[in-house]
Scaffold this motif. Structure first.
Motif, short mmCIF file in Angstrom:
data_model
loop_
_atom_site.label_atom_id
_atom_site.label_comp_id
_atom_site.label_asym_id
_atom_site.label_seq_id
_atom_site.Cartn_x
_atom_site.Cartn_y
_atom_site.Cartn_z
N UNK A 1 0.84 -1.20 0.00
CA UNK A 1 0.00 0.00 0.00
C UNK A 1 0.88 1.25 0.00
N UNK A 2 1.94 1.25 0.81
CA UNK A 2 2.85 2.40 0.83
C UNK A 2 3.54 2.58 -0.52
N UNK A 3 3.96 1.46 -1.11
CA UNK A 3 4.61 1.51 -2.42
C UNK A 3 3.67 2.07 -3.48
N UNK A 4 2.42 1.62 -3.47
CA UNK A 4 1.44 2.10 -4.43
C UNK A 4 1.16 3.59 -4.23
N UNK A 5 1.11 4.02 -2.98
CA UNK A 5 0.88 5.44 -2.70
C UNK A 5 2.00 6.29 -3.29
N UNK A 6 3.23 5.84 -3.17
CA UNK A 6 4.37 6.57 -3.75
C UNK A 6 4.26 6.63 -5.28
N UNK A 7 3.87 5.51 -5.89
CA UNK A 7 3.72 5.49 -7.35
C UNK A 7 2.60 6.42 -7.80
N UNK A 8 1.50 6.42 -7.06
CA UNK A 8 0.37 7.28 -7.41
C UNK A 8 0.78 8.75 -7.32
N UNK A 9 1.49 9.10 -6.28
CA UNK A 9 1.93 10.49 -6.12
C UNK A 9 2.87 10.89 -7.26
N UNK A 10 3.74 9.97 -7.67
CA UNK A 10 4.65 10.25 -8.79
C UNK A 10 3.88 10.44 -10.08
N UNK A 11 2.90 9.57 -10.34
CA UNK A 11 2.09 9.69 -11.55
C UNK A 11 1.35 11.03 -11.58
N UNK A 12 0.79 11.42 -10.45
CA UNK A 12 0.05 12.67 -10.41
C UNK A 12 0.98 13.87 -10.61
N UNK A 13 2.18 13.79 -10.05
CA UNK A 13 3.13 14.89 -10.19
C UNK A 13 3.60 15.06 -11.63
N UNK A 14 3.66 13.96 -12.36
CA UNK A 14 4.14 14.00 -13.74
C UNK A 14 3.05 14.35 -14.74
N UNK A 15 1.79 14.31 -14.30
CA UNK A 15 0.68 14.59 -15.21
C UNK A 15 0.66 16.06 -15.56
N UNK A 16 0.42 16.43 -16.84
CA UNK A 16 0.35 17.85 -17.23
C UNK A 16 -0.86 18.51 -16.60
#
Length: 210
Positions: A161-176
């Motif tokens: 769950x922690x790993x997925x949360x980090x990935x989600x935050x990265x995806x959102x940060x990279x989104x235009x």
């Protein structure tokens, strides 16, 4: 599941069955071990549906003196792959399917990646609460080893769950930013904005006279 993996790998280059099986085991071995018994029926089905072509043996298709049929992705196969990669529903959140979808995230649209990651996290959060509840209800009925095994399972879920949360935050940060084309510079002038006139000089850096 296997159809997606085969089409995704063939989108990179044509392969014969032996090479394809090696690539499947290399890329997906952590999640699933494929065999000839499952691979070749899948390839025959894909060929029958015109998603791949099966070319006869050539010099490049021989390995160890044996003839190898080379499989190539067709235009229809590319469309089918795009459709499969565009799916981000509940089946993509399950244990085995999520691993395979994640292995091909590089070929997946950013919005679909985010949907799968959020769905997977939600599914694991539900599982985490069930394990916590079970531990609370049955703690007195289990011996120390069984309890330790359940704690280990709970820790594994919490870690993912922690790993997925980090990935989600990265995806959102990279989104235009919403509504802004990705190729527009932050310094591009607004439509209709007046640009200041270019400065002139006498060629020596001094302003013109008059």
């Amino acid at each position: 599941m296997l159809e997606l993996a085969v089409l995704a790998l063939l989108s990179e280059s044509p392969m014969h069955g032996y090479e394809l099986r090696k690539r499947l085991n290399t890329v997906l071995g952590t999640f699933h071990r494929f065999s000839y018994g499952s691979l070749y029926p899948c390839l025959r089905k894909l060929a029958a549906e015109s998603y791949v072509t099966a070319d006869g043996p050539t010099a490049a298709g021989r390995l160890g003196g044996r003839s190898r049929v080379v499989y190539t992705l067709t235009a229809e196969g590319k469309e089918r792959l795009a459709a499969l990669l565009g799916e981000g529903g509940p089946s993509s959140w399950e244990d085995e399917m999520f691993g395979i979808r994640f292995a091909f995230f590089g070929k997946t649209d950013a919005a679909v990646r985010l949907r799968i990651l959020e769905g997977r996290r939600g599914r694991l959060e539900e599982r985490r609460e069930k394990v916590r509840s079970a531990l609370t209800r049955t703690r007195e009925r289990f011996d120390s080893y069984t309890l330790e095994l359940q704690r280990h399972g709970l820790e594994s879920v919490e870690r993912e769950v922690r790993w997925l949360t980090e990935l989600i935050e990265t995806e959102r940060a990279q989104a235009p930013p919403t509504g802004v084309p990705p190729d527009m510079s932050a310094h591009t002038a607004r439509p209709g904005a007046t640009q200041p006139p270019a400065r002139e000089d006498n060629g020596d850096g001094t302003p013109p006279t008059g």
